[in-house]
Design a protein around this motif. Structure first.
Motif, PDB file in Angstrom:
ATOM      1  N   MET A 178      50.997  34.377  42.078  1.00  0.00           N
ATOM      2  CA  MET A 178      51.839  35.160  42.984  1.00  0.00           C
ATOM      3  C   MET A 178      50.692  36.203  43.331  1.00  0.00           C
ATOM      4  SD  MET A 178      54.714  34.203  43.119  1.00  0.00           S
ATOM      5  CE  MET A 178      53.965  32.588  42.845  1.00  0.00           C
ATOM      6  N   PRO A 179      51.158  37.112  44.263  1.00  0.00           N
ATOM      7  CA  PRO A 179      50.018  37.818  44.867  1.00  0.00           C
ATOM      8  C   PRO A 179      49.612  39.250  43.701  1.00  0.00           C
ATOM      9  CG  PRO A 179      51.747  37.817  46.454  1.00  0.00           C
ATOM     10  CD  PRO A 179      52.332  36.872  45.421  1.00  0.00           C
ATOM     11  N   GLY A 180      50.426  39.471  43.008  1.00  0.00           N
ATOM     12  CA  GLY A 180      50.065  40.514  41.858  1.00  0.00           C
ATOM     13  C   GLY A 180      49.113  39.733  40.803  1.00  0.00           C
ATOM     14  N   ALA A 181      49.390  38.276  40.499  1.00  0.00           N
ATOM     15  CA  ALA A 181      48.432  37.784  39.745  1.00  0.00           C
ATOM     16  C   ALA A 181      47.211  37.483  40.298  1.00  0.00           C
ATOM     17  CB  ALA A 181      49.020  36.432  39.162  1.00  0.00           C
ATOM     18  N   LEU A 182      47.137  37.081  41.567  1.00  0.00           N
ATOM     19  CA  LEU A 182      45.794  36.974  42.303  1.00  0.00           C
ATOM     20  C   LEU A 182      44.956  38.298  42.095  1.00  0.00           C
ATOM     21  CD1 LEU A 182      43.945  35.235  43.935  1.00  0.00           C
ATOM     22  CD2 LEU A 182      45.342  35.614  45.895  1.00  0.00           C
ATOM     23  N   ALA A 183      45.750  39.248  42.585  1.00  0.00           N
ATOM     24  CA  ALA A 183      44.845  40.751  42.404  1.00  0.00           C
ATOM     25  C   ALA A 183      44.219  40.876  41.038  1.00  0.00           C
ATOM     26  CB  ALA A 183      45.745  41.718  42.866  1.00  0.00           C
ATOM     27  N   ALA A 184      45.215  40.648  39.935  1.00  0.00           N
ATOM     28  CA  ALA A 184      44.641  40.698  38.714  1.00  0.00           C
ATOM     29  C   ALA A 184      43.437  39.935  38.333  1.00  0.00           C
ATOM     30  CB  ALA A 184      45.917  40.406  37.801  1.00  0.00           C
ATOM     31  N   ARG A 243      41.253  38.738  40.563  1.00  0.00           N
ATOM     32  CA  ARG A 243      40.255  39.267  41.445  1.00  0.00           C
ATOM     33  C   ARG A 243      39.370  40.529  40.774  1.00  0.00           C
ATOM     34  NH1 ARG A 243      42.775  38.352  47.348  1.00  0.00           N
ATOM     35  NH2 ARG A 243      41.785  36.513  47.900  1.00  0.00           N
ATOM     36  N   ARG A 244      40.319  41.316  40.259  1.00  0.00           N
ATOM     37  CA  ARG A 244      40.003  42.595  39.341  1.00  0.00           C
ATOM     38  C   ARG A 244      39.143  42.139  38.410  1.00  0.00           C
ATOM     39  NH1 ARG A 244      40.791  45.756  35.293  1.00  0.00           N
ATOM     40  NH2 ARG A 244      41.989  44.281  34.106  1.00  0.00           N
ATOM     41  N   LEU A 245      39.179  40.721  37.817  1.00  0.00           N
ATOM     42  CA  LEU A 245      38.335  40.241  36.921  1.00  0.00           C
ATOM     43  C   LEU A 245      36.946  39.783  37.368  1.00  0.00           C
ATOM     44  CD1 LEU A 245      40.739  38.784  34.546  1.00  0.00           C
ATOM     45  CD2 LEU A 245      39.828  40.952  34.139  1.00  0.00           C
ATOM     46  N   GLY A 246      36.923  39.900  38.821  1.00  0.00           N
ATOM     47  CA  GLY A 246      35.602  39.531  39.339  1.00  0.00           C
ATOM     48  C   GLY A 246      35.733  37.864  39.456  1.00  0.00           C
ATOM     49  N   VAL A 247      36.480  37.334  39.605  1.00  0.00           N
ATOM     50  CA  VAL A 247      37.007  36.009  39.998  1.00  0.00           C
ATOM     51  C   VAL A 247      37.758  35.672  41.163  1.00  0.00           C
ATOM     52  CG1 VAL A 247      38.029  33.840  38.927  1.00  0.00           C
ATOM     53  CG2 VAL A 247      36.805  35.305  37.358  1.00  0.00           C
ATOM     54  N   ASP A 248      37.442  34.789  42.123  1.00  0.00           N
ATOM     55  CA  ASP A 248      38.137  34.306  43.169  1.00  0.00           C
ATOM     56  C   ASP A 248      38.410  32.802  43.403  1.00  0.00           C
ATOM     57  OD1 ASP A 248      39.609  34.824  45.558  1.00  0.00           O
ATOM     58  OD2 ASP A 248      37.975  35.516  46.829  1.00  0.00           O
ATOM     59  N   PRO A 249      39.165  32.297  42.617  1.00  0.00           N
ATOM     60  CA  PRO A 249      39.144  30.740  42.716  1.00  0.00           C
ATOM     61  C   PRO A 249      39.727  30.105  43.863  1.00  0.00           C
ATOM     62  CG  PRO A 249      41.128  31.662  41.744  1.00  0.00           C
ATOM     63  CD  PRO A 249      40.202  32.987  42.007  1.00  0.00           C
ATOM     64  N   ALA A 250      39.052  28.942  44.133  1.00  0.00           N
ATOM     65  CA  ALA A 250      39.562  28.174  45.399  1.00  0.00           C
ATOM     66  C   ALA A 250      40.700  27.469  45.047  1.00  0.00           C
ATOM     67  CB  ALA A 250      38.349  27.034  45.505  1.00  0.00           C
ATOM     68  N   GLY A 251      41.627  27.432  46.209  1.00  0.00           N
ATOM     69  CA  GLY A 251      42.926  26.961  46.307  1.00  0.00           C
ATOM     70  C   GLY A 251      43.594  26.886  47.692  1.00  0.00           C
TER      71      GLY A 251
END
Length: 367
Positions: free
Chosen positions: A55-61, A63-71
């Motif tokens: 969900m948008p909130g989980a994606l933001a969390a 990304r905050r860790l420095g990760v932007d997975p493909a999907g």
């Protein structure tokens, strides 16, 4: 000799479980200045049956860790009745989430954890011992026979060994199970589709330009094909599709836990208690809990006395209850209500008739 070795410790924190929540906790702990080891018996990438929708909130969390997975972008949620014509749809107002293969998410988090100096130790937890100053894990497998640290954080899933060994397990009701597969199909929507059947639901999540994940949930004994037989609007879309992964099951989903802490042991993610995947909030709550647990441990390490240290750890239980309250309340209520056949039949028509209410519920989950 390092200060840890001189004190007979292998790390400040042992994180048990190398899934997304465990790796997120390890990354958070490293940023907080803790020496951390991840204990995980399975080789990467670690997979499990799950809906795979961030969900948008989980994606933001993430990304905050420095990760932007493909999907694949997820733009909202759609509920679909068995006839396929009755639908309730809502687009996220805060921007898209993302459908991500579990293996992709775990791999990217593992890379990030390694890049900040977190090591993973192979091993399965066989026993857990603790006193007022440290905790020791007795392991089996290819790694060391045991590891000792000031703290242990159990992030080892629904059937957590850490939870059981710490005396925190309170059993499961055993009613709901899940099965997930992937199909080589171009997504026909950018929303997560939830198809409602007589006794099952199916969650269809785009995870890439040519692949969708299909997770079904239902009572004990629910099979993938038998679930699709209840969903005539979905089954034709999947007919003839090439399945890219075998069926992978999980359950029972409902896991009850006495508390999230016991001495020098804390729990996060599914290990800390789980209601159901029905609302898709599990990972968001798990990531938030990982952060809260690390903050509690960092505060405990700064505490001037044993009583202040215990108070800092106890604060995690309150924080966990607060950050998971909406998830637990909404999901428990929805699961209980949809056990009634009349409610299941009317759920999608009612949601379609009151789009504002449906949209508000989706936004609550998306945050």
């Amino acid at each position: 000799m390092s200060a840890l070795a001189g004190a007979g410790l292998d790390a400040d924190l042992l994180v048990v479980g190398g899934g997304p929540v465990g790796l997120a906790a390890a990354i958070e702990a490293s940023a907080a200045g803790l020496e951390v080891l991840v204990v995980e018996p399975r080789p990467a990438p670690v997979d499990k049956a799950c809906g795979e929708g961030l969900m948008p909130g989980a994606l933001a969390a993430v990304r905050r860790l420095g990760v932007d997975p493909a999907g694949a972008d997820l733009t909202g949620i759609t509920y679909v009745a068995p006839d396929g014509r009755t639908r309730a749809e809502h687009a996220f107002r805060t921007g898209p989430g993302r459908g991500v293969r579990r293996t992709e998410l775990q791999a990217r988090l593992a890379e990030q954890a390694a890049s900040v100096g977190v090591a993973t130790v192979p091993g399965r937890v066989r026993d857990l011992l603790q006193d007022g100053a440290r905790a020791r894990l007795v392991l089996e497998g290819e790694g060391p026979a045991s590891l000792t640290a000031r703290w242990v954080l159990g992030c080892d899933g629904l059937h957590s060994s850490v939870r059981r060994l710490a005396g925190l397990d309170a059993g499961s009701d055993g009613r709901r199970y899940g099965v997930r597969r992937h199909a080589a199909l171009a997504p026909w929507t950018s929303q997560v589709e939830v198809h409602w059947g007589r006794s099952v639901e199916a969650y269809v999540t785009p995870v890439g330009p040519g692949e969708v994940g299909v997770a079904v949930e239902g009572p004990r004994g629910t099979g993938f094909e038998s679930a699709l037989a209840q969903l005539p609007a979905l089954a034709p879309r999947l007919a003839g599709a090439a399945w890219t992964t075998p069926a992978r099951g999980a359950g029972p989903l409902r896991q009850r836990v006495r508390a999230r802490t016991a001495g020098r042991v804390l729990l996060a993610g599914d290990a800390a208690g789980y209601v159901d995947a029905l609302t898709g909030e599990g990972l968001r709550v798990g990531l938030a809990a990982a952060r809260a647990a690390v903050e509690a441990l960092a505060a405990a390490d700064r505490a001037p006395s044993p009583s202040a240290q215990a108070a800092a750890v106890a604060a995690y239980e309150r924080d966990w209850r607060a950050l998971s309250r909406d998830y637990r309340t909404v999901t428990t209520g929805l699961v209980a209500a949809t056990r009634l056949p009349a409610v299941r039949r009317r759920l999608v028509p009612v949601a379609a008739a009151v789009p504002g209410l449906f949209g508000a519920a989706v936004e609550q989950l998306a945050r």
